[in-house]
Each structure stands twice: as structure tokens, then as C-alpha cells.
Design a protein around this motif. Structure first.
Motif, PDB file in Angstrom:
ATOM      1  N   PHE A  75      42.933  37.285  47.179  1.00 12.56           N
ATOM      2  CA  PHE A  75      44.146  37.392  46.575  1.00 12.56           C
ATOM      3  C   PHE A  75      44.935  38.737  47.135  1.00 12.56           C
ATOM      4  N   HIS A  76      46.372  38.595  47.308  1.00 11.46           N
ATOM      5  CA  HIS A  76      47.185  39.478  47.584  1.00 11.46           C
ATOM      6  C   HIS A  76      47.450  40.213  46.167  1.00 11.46           C
ATOM      7  N   PRO A  77      47.465  41.677  46.203  1.00 12.57           N
ATOM      8  CA  PRO A  77      48.226  42.126  45.082  1.00 12.57           C
ATOM      9  C   PRO A  77      49.320  41.271  44.227  1.00 12.57           C
ATOM     10  N   SER A  78      50.064  40.974  44.989  1.00 14.65           N
ATOM     11  CA  SER A  78      51.294  40.118  44.158  1.00 14.65           C
ATOM     12  C   SER A  78      50.849  38.823  43.336  1.00 14.65           C
ATOM     13  N   GLU A  79      49.683  38.569  43.672  1.00 10.22           N
ATOM     14  CA  GLU A  79      48.832  37.413  42.856  1.00 10.22           C
ATOM     15  C   GLU A  79      48.055  37.736  41.857  1.00 10.22           C
ATOM     16  N   GLN A  80      48.294  39.100  41.398  1.00 11.47           N
ATOM     17  CA  GLN A  80      47.528  39.703  40.486  1.00 11.47           C
ATOM     18  C   GLN A  80      47.304  38.862  39.261  1.00 11.47           C
ATOM     19  N   ASP A  81      48.369  38.188  38.522  1.00 14.98           N
ATOM     20  CA  ASP A  81      48.353  37.387  37.238  1.00 14.98           C
ATOM     21  C   ASP A  81      47.333  35.897  37.636  1.00 14.98           C
ATOM     22  N   GLU A  82      47.098  35.648  38.677  1.00 15.91           N
ATOM     23  CA  GLU A  82      46.187  34.553  39.121  1.00 15.91           C
ATOM     24  C   GLU A  82      44.541  35.050  38.536  1.00 15.91           C
ATOM     25  N   LEU A  83      44.379  36.152  38.353  1.00 16.77           N
ATOM     26  CA  LEU A  83      43.060  36.666  38.085  1.00 16.77           C
ATOM     27  C   LEU A  83      42.764  36.264  36.613  1.00 16.77           C
ATOM     28  N   LEU A  84      43.872  36.052  35.873  1.00 18.51           N
ATOM     29  CA  LEU A  84      43.650  35.501  34.396  1.00 18.51           C
ATOM     30  C   LEU A  84      42.845  34.298  34.538  1.00 18.51           C
ATOM     31  N   SER A  85      43.295  33.231  35.299  1.00 18.73           N
ATOM     32  CA  SER A  85      42.677  32.034  35.373  1.00 18.73           C
ATOM     33  C   SER A  85      41.361  32.015  35.704  1.00 18.73           C
ATOM     34  N   CYS A  86      40.801  33.151  36.227  1.00 21.82           N
ATOM     35  CA  CYS A  86      39.417  33.304  36.737  1.00 21.82           C
ATOM     36  C   CYS A  86      38.653  34.054  35.638  1.00 21.82           C
ATOM     37  N   GLY A  87      39.436  34.371  34.429  1.00 21.07           N
ATOM     38  CA  GLY A  87      38.607  35.227  33.299  1.00 21.07           C
ATOM     39  C   GLY A  87      38.694  36.532  33.647  1.00 21.07           C
ATOM     40  N   LEU A  88      39.415  37.230  34.388  1.00 20.95           N
ATOM     41  CA  LEU A  88      39.567  38.526  34.913  1.00 20.95           C
ATOM     42  C   LEU A  88      40.671  39.259  34.569  1.00 20.95           C
ATOM     43  N   GLY A  89      40.770  40.468  34.360  1.00 24.80           N
ATOM     44  CA  GLY A  89      42.105  41.387  34.085  1.00 24.80           C
ATOM     45  C   GLY A  89      41.898  42.727  34.601  1.00 24.80           C
ATOM     46  N   ILE A  90      43.221  43.586  34.705  1.00 24.45           N
ATOM     47  CA  ILE A  90      43.163  44.853  35.180  1.00 24.45           C
ATOM     48  C   ILE A  90      43.995  45.496  34.166  1.00 24.45           C
ATOM     49  N   THR A  91      43.365  46.839  34.189  1.00 23.53           N
ATOM     50  CA  THR A  91      44.187  47.960  33.161  1.00 23.53           C
ATOM     51  C   THR A  91      43.611  49.281  34.022  1.00 23.53           C
ATOM     52  N   ASN A  92      43.989  50.496  33.279  1.00 20.05           N
ATOM     53  CA  ASN A  92      43.731  51.888  33.985  1.00 20.05           C
ATOM     54  C   ASN A  92      43.404  52.503  32.756  1.00 20.05           C
ATOM     55  N   VAL A  93      42.531  53.643  33.152  1.00 16.10           N
ATOM     56  CA  VAL A  93      42.095  54.644  32.093  1.00 16.10           C
ATOM     57  C   VAL A  93      43.370  55.553  31.998  1.00 16.10           C
ATOM     58  N   VAL A  94      44.186  55.886  32.907  1.00 14.29           N
ATOM     59  CA  VAL A  94      45.267  56.623  32.749  1.00 14.29           C
ATOM     60  C   VAL A  94      46.680  55.871  33.137  1.00 14.29           C
ATOM     61  N   ALA A  95      47.578  55.528  32.268  1.00 12.43           N
ATOM     62  CA  ALA A  95      48.626  54.709  32.489  1.00 12.43           C
ATOM     63  C   ALA A  95      49.860  55.263  33.581  1.00 12.43           C
ATOM     64  N   ARG A  96      49.674  56.495  33.811  1.00  7.98           N
ATOM     65  CA  ARG A  96      50.937  56.973  34.626  1.00  7.98           C
ATOM     66  C   ARG A  96      50.571  56.866  35.810  1.00  7.98           C
ATOM     67  N   ALA A  97      51.646  56.647  36.942  1.00 10.15           N
ATOM     68  CA  ALA A  97      51.201  56.696  38.397  1.00 10.15           C
ATOM     69  C   ALA A  97      51.395  58.150  38.892  1.00 10.15           C
ATOM     70  N   THR A  98      50.482  58.474  39.948  1.00  9.49           N
ATOM     71  CA  THR A  98      50.554  59.577  40.507  1.00  9.49           C
ATOM     72  C   THR A  98      50.132  59.310  41.806  1.00  9.49           C
ATOM     73  N   ALA A  99      50.365  60.377  42.967  1.00 14.66           N
ATOM     74  CA  ALA A  99      49.987  60.115  44.227  1.00 14.66           C
ATOM     75  C   ALA A  99      48.539  60.287  44.659  1.00 14.66           C
ATOM     76  N   ARG A 100      47.726  60.822  43.479  1.00 19.95           N
ATOM     77  CA  ARG A 100      46.247  61.256  43.699  1.00 19.95           C
ATOM     78  C   ARG A 100      45.855  61.393  42.309  1.00 19.95           C
ATOM     79  N   ALA A 101      44.540  60.926  42.193  1.00 15.10           N
ATOM     80  CA  ALA A 101      43.689  60.978  40.814  1.00 15.10           C
ATOM     81  C   ALA A 101      43.688  62.316  40.535  1.00 15.10           C
ATOM     82  N   ASP A 102      43.581  63.395  41.262  1.00 17.57           N
ATOM     83  CA  ASP A 102      43.178  64.719  40.965  1.00 17.57           C
ATOM     84  C   ASP A 102      44.560  65.419  40.472  1.00 17.57           C
ATOM     85  N   GLU A 103      45.583  64.822  40.494  1.00 24.50           N
ATOM     86  CA  GLU A 103      46.955  65.042  39.676  1.00 24.50           C
ATOM     87  C   GLU A 103      46.718  65.054  38.124  1.00 24.50           C
ATOM     88  N   LEU A 104      45.794  64.234  37.577  1.00 28.08           N
ATOM     89  CA  LEU A 104      45.481  63.864  36.228  1.00 28.08           C
ATOM     90  C   LEU A 104      44.745  65.081  35.436  1.00 28.08           C
TER      91      LEU A 104
END
Length: 190
Positions: A75-104
Motif C-alpha cells: 500500500f502507498h501511504p495515501s491508501e491508509q484507509d484500506e487498512l481498515l478492511s484488513c482489520g488494521l489501524g494506525i494511531t500515535n503515542v503523541v499526536a503532534r508532528a515534529t521533525a524528529r522524535a527527540d523533540e518530544l
């Protein structure tokens, strides 16, 4: 066209467009009762700019998901909603976007862990798969956590810690990550 509306496979962003995506929130791809809810650390700037999880070209999440047998094709990232039909989903520990995880901050990880636990209790996936042992350790104050299944559950959901698919994680190749993701796939299919 703004960075948040560019959804094509070949979208290119300027440094300014990526920086403008900092702190944006990216909606989860989830539903109740999934087989596996994958949980990233937090959205990167490319993910925030596109609105698609694991969108940075060097990120190996999508190829590893396919190599491990979770998806019938790459799958391409733009097809992420197709994961639901596979019984899969995506979330994040921290919601806000950063350039690097060490900014959290440590507080963001702890609060993210609390919010993630509440989300898992509400959605009840069979498995919560946190992609990144460092993020799991920080979010759940478990310094001894390692890659693999955890004994503890969250809201009745089993927990598996997976390698971080970031291209910066040189300790794991796509093939070795696919083996670990495949172990989870087998367990989630039982």
C-alpha cells in the motif's frame, strides 16, 4: 495547493511547507475491534504535510507491512484507509508532528501513553502494536521493555512492541523487521 491537501504519490514539499506542518495533528485510521492497532511514536513532518501516516519516503512501515503478510499488496501511504478492511489501524503515542522524535518531552510521552491506553480501552483491538521500543518505554514507564509480545494487556488488548520502521533505525533491515511483524501477524490470526 497547500501542503495539507497534496495527496498525490509524487508530492514534493519545500522545507518551508514541511516546517509549516510542525505541530499539526494527523487523524487516526482506526475503528472498534481491529485485529491490530499499530501505534507510531508521533507524526513526522511529511506525514503531517500529506495527512498520511508513515509518509516519509525512507520509512519502511508500508513495505514491512506487506512483506510480513499483513497486507495483500504494497500500500502507498495515501491508501491508509484500506487498512481498515484488513482489520488494521494506525494511531500515535503523541499526536503532534515534529521533525524528529527527540523533540518530544518526557511529559508528552507519559500523557500520550495515558491517552493511548484510554483509546485502546475504547476501541478494543485484539493487539496494540507499538512501533518503537523507546517510545513504549517512555510512554508506559517500562525501562525493561523489549521487542516482542508483552505479558501485560491494556484494556483487554494484548500488546506487542515492534521495531521502529524509520529509515534511521539501522539496527533492523526490512527483512528482519518483516520477520518480527510476521510473528505478530501469526499471533493476531490465531
Amino acid at each position: 495547493m497547500t501542503g495539507s491537501t497534496r495527496l498525490t504519490r509524487s508530492a514534493r514539499f519545500t522545507a518551508a511547507e514541511l516546517e509549516a506542518a510542525r505541530d499539526r495533528l494527523v487523524p487516526d485510521v482506526c475503528a472498534e475491534g481491529l485485529r491490530v492497532l499499530f501505534c507510531g511514536i508521533n507524526p513526522g513532518l511529511m506525514t503531517a504535510a500529506t495527512g498520511h501516516h508513515f509518509a516519509r519516503p525512507g520509512n519502511r512501515f508500508w513495505p514491512v507491512l506487506h512483506l510480513s503478510g499483513f497486507t495483500p499488496r504494497l500500500f502507498h501511504p495515501s491508501e491508509q484507509d484500506e487498512l481498515l478492511s484488513c482489520g488494521l489501524g494506525i494511531t500515535n503515542v503523541v499526536a503532534r508532528a515534529t521533525a524528529r522524535a527527540d523533540e518530544l518531552t518526557a511529559d508528552e510521552y507519559r500523557e500520550g501513553g495515558r491517552l493511548l491506553a484510554a483509546k485502546v480501552e475504547r476501541l478494543r483491538p485484539r493487539w496494540l502494536a507499538v512501533v518503537g521500543v523507546t517510545a513504549f518505554r517512555a510512554a508506559f514507564d517500562d525501562r525493561r521493555a523489549a521487542i516482542g509480545p508483552r505479558d501485560a494487556t491494556i484494556g483487554g488488548s494484548r500488546v506487542w512492541v515492534l521495531p521502529n520502521p524509520s529509515g534511521l533505525n539501522a539496527h533492523w533491515t526490512a527483512a528482519t523487521m518483516a520477520q518480527e511483524y510476521g510473528r505478530l501477524r501469526a499471533a493476531a490470526s490465531e
